[in-house]
Each structure stands twice: as structure tokens, then as C-alpha cells.
Motif scaffolding. Structure first.
Motif, PDB file in Angstrom:
ATOM      1  N   GLY A 101       0.332  -1.136   0.298  1.00 51.42           N
ATOM      2  CA  GLY A 101      -0.144   0.108   0.726  1.00 51.42           C
ATOM      3  C   GLY A 101       0.445   1.468  -0.106  1.00 51.42           C
ATOM      4  O   GLY A 101       0.339   2.219   0.238  1.00 51.42           O
ATOM      5  N   ALA A 102       2.023   1.186  -0.668  1.00 49.64           N
ATOM      6  CA  ALA A 102       3.548   2.526  -0.162  1.00 49.64           C
ATOM      7  C   ALA A 102       2.983   2.928  -1.326  1.00 49.64           C
ATOM      8  O   ALA A 102       3.662   4.860  -1.812  1.00 49.64           O
ATOM      9  CB  ALA A 102       4.060   2.173  -0.098  1.00 49.64           C
ATOM     10  N   PHE A 103       2.329   2.486  -2.567  1.00 45.43           N
ATOM     11  CA  PHE A 103       2.202   4.013  -4.037  1.00 45.43           C
ATOM     12  C   PHE A 103       0.791   4.748  -4.093  1.00 45.43           C
ATOM     13  O   PHE A 103       0.047   4.698  -3.936  1.00 45.43           O
ATOM     14  CB  PHE A 103       2.125   3.141  -4.898  1.00 45.43           C
ATOM     15  N   ASP A 104       1.234   5.704  -4.682  1.00 50.86           N
ATOM     16  CA  ASP A 104      -0.053   7.128  -4.782  1.00 50.86           C
ATOM     17  C   ASP A 104      -0.556   6.847  -6.059  1.00 50.86           C
ATOM     18  O   ASP A 104      -1.489   6.919  -5.505  1.00 50.86           O
ATOM     19  CB  ASP A 104       0.398   8.539  -4.903  1.00 50.86           C
ATOM     20  N   PHE A 105       0.363   6.039  -6.973  1.00 52.15           N
ATOM     21  CA  PHE A 105      -0.138   5.314  -8.321  1.00 52.15           C
ATOM     22  C   PHE A 105       0.562   4.519  -8.680  1.00 52.15           C
ATOM     23  O   PHE A 105       1.619   3.677  -8.437  1.00 52.15           O
ATOM     24  CB  PHE A 105       0.363   6.856  -9.122  1.00 52.15           C
ATOM     25  N   VAL A 106       0.155   3.498  -9.555  1.00 48.11           N
ATOM     26  CA  VAL A 106       0.660   2.345 -10.062  1.00 48.11           C
ATOM     27  C   VAL A 106       0.157   2.915 -11.323  1.00 48.11           C
ATOM     28  O   VAL A 106      -1.325   2.708 -11.565  1.00 48.11           O
ATOM     29  CB  VAL A 106      -0.319   1.113  -9.438  1.00 48.11           C
ATOM     30  N   LEU A 107       0.964   2.414 -12.830  1.00 50.10           N
ATOM     31  CA  LEU A 107       0.748   2.548 -14.039  1.00 50.10           C
ATOM     32  C   LEU A 107       0.902   1.116 -14.915  1.00 50.10           C
ATOM     33  O   LEU A 107       1.696   0.569 -14.379  1.00 50.10           O
ATOM     34  CB  LEU A 107       1.685   3.515 -14.062  1.00 50.10           C
ATOM     35  N   GLY A 108       0.818   1.315 -15.711  1.00 49.38           N
ATOM     36  CA  GLY A 108       0.597   0.036 -16.538  1.00 49.38           C
ATOM     37  C   GLY A 108      -0.041  -0.265 -17.480  1.00 49.38           C
ATOM     38  O   GLY A 108      -0.691   0.914 -18.026  1.00 49.38           O
ATOM     39  N   ALA A 109       1.264  -0.196 -18.662  1.00 47.03           N
ATOM     40  CA  ALA A 109       0.579  -0.172 -20.044  1.00 47.03           C
ATOM     41  C   ALA A 109       0.797  -1.044 -21.015  1.00 47.03           C
ATOM     42  O   ALA A 109       2.035  -1.989 -20.917  1.00 47.03           O
ATOM     43  CB  ALA A 109       1.122   1.098 -20.927  1.00 47.03           C
ATOM     44  N   ASP A 110       0.198  -1.572 -21.576  1.00 46.91           N
ATOM     45  CA  ASP A 110      -0.442  -2.853 -22.705  1.00 46.91           C
ATOM     46  C   ASP A 110       0.200  -3.942 -21.784  1.00 46.91           C
ATOM     47  O   ASP A 110       1.212  -4.955 -21.953  1.00 46.91           O
ATOM     48  CB  ASP A 110       0.699  -2.506 -23.434  1.00 46.91           C
ATOM     49  N   ILE A 111      -0.254  -4.076 -20.309  1.00 43.97           N
ATOM     50  CA  ILE A 111       0.101  -5.416 -19.507  1.00 43.97           C
ATOM     51  C   ILE A 111      -1.010  -6.381 -19.241  1.00 43.97           C
ATOM     52  O   ILE A 111      -0.656  -7.550 -18.764  1.00 43.97           O
ATOM     53  CB  ILE A 111       0.436  -5.413 -18.400  1.00 43.97           C
TER      54      ILE A 111
END
Length: 184
Positions: A101-111
């Protein structure tokens, strides 16, 4: 990745002083852009600079890390390289190397494309996200299995389509942990 990079810039998503993690970084384009967009300094009244730049962690499997690291070194100015970290992450494994739970944003592209990874990807998202974490996923919806992943994601997160690029046929979904008040 290009569509999600453009979305971050168009929507003026404020990444300054935020903790960001990219899943399946590949070449690192999205993480590099997030680092650049998250660049910032704050001047306090004593005329000192406080670095409020984003802290970006770019993750992928071990085989991709050398190329990813070389792209980070080649494409980020030296003053931002310390704000971008490359780490190994195999979904559903290695999770102890990342604080829950330590991240403000999780990003993923074409995963979202291999059905056999969906359960591990969801497990990883659940581990990385708090109720305040914003997940942004860019993907093409090619097959029924892609819809299946979105249904699985909606079982655990509130999910909304926030952008569609018709020229590239790429959807961007925003997800956040569902607060289940009705579970009491």
C-alpha cells in the motif's frame, strides 16, 4: 505507453511528491515520462529548495532490467536519475520487496494480455495499493479474455474508463480499491 504518457500530460496529473510504480515497464517510456512530469521543487521562506519530485519505481522481469536501466540512464537528466529506480518484479512473487500500500500511483501500459497472469497481476495490485492509490491501466481490448480481466479487477476495485484513443484503439482505465462498507 504512448497513449498513457499523453494522458498524464493532457490531464495534468500531478505526480510531484508522489510515489509511483510502473508494472511491466519494458523500455521504460512510461516511467521515464512519469519521472519527467513529476519534476518539481518547492521554495520555502528561507530560500531553500525542497525536492518534491516524484519517486518512480519501474518494474519488470529480470530479463528486461538491463535494457530498462540503460534507457533510464540515457533518457533522464542526471539530477532526476536518483528519483527513478529500476527493480525486478514478477507478478505474484517478489512482493515482500515492495511495501504494501505504499504507492500513490500504479501505472501499467499493455500489460493485460496473458490470461495466465491475471490472478498474479491482481494479487500484485492488491499488495501495492492502499484505498488512496490510483491505478491507471492503458490497454487494447482485443479478446474476451481482456474483458474477463476487467471483470476480475472490478470485483476488487472501482474501475472507470477515463480515456479512449480511437486512433490507436487504446483504453485507459482508472481503478481504486473498493471501500466495502456493506461488508460489516
Amino acid at each position: 505507453a504512448v497513449v498513457l504518457c499523453a494522458y498524464l500530460e493532457m490531464e495534468s496529473i500531478d505526480l510531484r511528491d508522489r510515489s509511483v510504480i510502473e508494472l511491466g515497464a519494458g523500455t521504460g517510456l512510461l516511467g521515464i515520462v512519469a519521472t519527467l512530469l513529476g519534476k518539481g521543487f518547492f521554495v520555502c521562506s528561507f530560500k531553500t529548495l525542497y525536492n518534491c519530485s516524484a519517486r518512480v519505481t519501474m518494474t519488470d522481469r529480470e530479463a528486461a532490467l538491463e535494457f530498462l536501466e540503460s534507457n533510464v540512464q540515457a533518457n533522464l537528466p542526471s539530477e532526476l536519475r536518483l528519483r527513478a529506480v529500476v527493480k525486478e518484479l514478477t507478478w505474484g512473487k517478489d512482493l515482500d520487496n515492495f511495501p504494501p500500500g505504499a504507492f500513490d500511483f500504479v501505472l501499467g501500459a499493455d500489460i493485460v494480455y496473458l490470461e495466465e497472469t491475471f490472478a498474479e497481476l491482481l494479487q500484485t495490485l492488491e499488495h501495492l495499493c492502499s484505498e488512496k492509490t490510483v491505478v491507471l491501466l492503458a490497454c487494447r481490448i482485443r479478446y474476451e479474455r481482456d474483458h474477463k480481466f476487467l471483470r476480475m479487477l472490478r470485483d476488487r476495485f472501482s474501475v472507470y474508463e477515463v480515456h479512449y484513443d480511437c486512433s490507436k484503439d487504446v483504453h485507459i482505465y482508472k481503478a481504486q480499491r473498493s471501500s466495502r462498507k456493506d461488508d460489516f
